[in-house]
Design an enzyme around this catalytic site. Structure first.
Site, PDB file in Angstrom:
ATOM      1  N   ILE A  30     -25.360  -7.170  11.993  1.00 27.53           N
ATOM      2  CA  ILE A  30     -24.025  -7.760  11.960  1.00 27.53           C
ATOM      3  C   ILE A  30     -23.132  -7.092  10.898  1.00 27.53           C
ATOM      4  O   ILE A  30     -21.904  -7.191  10.959  1.00 27.53           O
ATOM      5  CB  ILE A  30     -24.112  -9.299  11.754  1.00 27.53           C
ATOM      6  CG1 ILE A  30     -22.897 -10.000  12.339  1.00 27.53           C
ATOM      7  CG2 ILE A  30     -24.316  -9.681  10.305  1.00 27.53           C
ATOM      8  CD1 ILE A  30     -22.766  -9.873  13.826  1.00 27.53           C
ATOM      9  N   HIS A  93     -38.469  -6.637   9.227  1.00 25.11           N
ATOM     10  CA  HIS A  93     -37.566  -5.959  10.165  1.00 25.11           C
ATOM     11  C   HIS A  93     -37.434  -4.493   9.802  1.00 25.11           C
ATOM     12  O   HIS A  93     -37.494  -4.105   8.642  1.00 25.11           O
ATOM     13  CB  HIS A  93     -36.185  -6.616  10.199  1.00 25.11           C
ATOM     14  CG  HIS A  93     -35.542  -6.813   8.865  1.00 25.11           C
ATOM     15  ND1 HIS A  93     -35.885  -7.848   8.014  1.00 25.11           N
ATOM     16  CD2 HIS A  93     -34.577  -6.109   8.226  1.00 25.11           C
ATOM     17  CE1 HIS A  93     -35.150  -7.774   6.920  1.00 25.11           C
ATOM     18  NE2 HIS A  93     -34.357  -6.720   7.007  1.00 25.11           N
TER      19      HIS A  93
END
Ligand code: 5GP
Length: 141
Positions: A30, A93
């Site tokens: 994002i 991640h």
């Protein structure tokens, strides 16, 4: 309480998802460092990537490879940079970052902004390339 990323997995939070299988999901960051900056995560919620079981870690990297191949087809770049930081979100991640020079993968750089339409277009293109590539990409098994 689940991590932000578990909420994305469970569709409790929105994200521009580019690829998914039973054990992994990939979605656009994002606050991207580059166009197409993608996060690849295991669905199992474990904070530190090297606490993952060997097989889970290996499968995560193979899935990330498939996503990176798709990403490189969509975003013109020299290669896809790979980074693991994990200081902000406690859910393992892998960052996949299209890059042309080493500075492109520097986390101290200002983040980019894209419109919803731009994110949607990018995610759609990567998804298409991912689906087209999954039939002939190497797997662990
Ligand atoms: P790290 O934990 O590797 O230091 O950074 C976490 C990354 O996740 C950052 O690049 C940040 O922009 C991204 N991120 C944090 N929250 C969200 C979110 O809710 N959605 C998406 N798509 N990315 C996020």
């Amino acid at each position: 309480m689940g991590s932000i990323f578990s909420k994305i997995i469970n569709r409790e939070l929105p994200a521009y998802i580019v690829a998914e299988d039973e054990q992994h999901i990939a979605f656009l960051d994002i606050n991207p460092l580059a166009e197409g900056h993608t996060l690849v995560i295991p669905k199992v919620e474990i904070d530190y990537i090297y606490d993952l079981e060997n097989q889970t870690l290996a499968q995560l990297h193979v899935f990330a490879k498939k996503v990176a191949i798709a990403l490189k087809k969509i975003v013109p770049c020299k290669r896809i940079g790979v980074a693991v930081a994990g200081l902000e979100v406690p859910h393992a991640h892998i960052h996949l970052i299209p890059m042309n020079q080493i500075a492109d993968i520097s986390f101290s750089r200002p983040k980019l902004n894209f419109t919803k339409a731009q994110y949607e277009k990018m995610a759609g293109q990567i998804t298409e390339a991912f689906r087209a590539g999954t039939n002939h990409t190497t797997t662990l098994s």
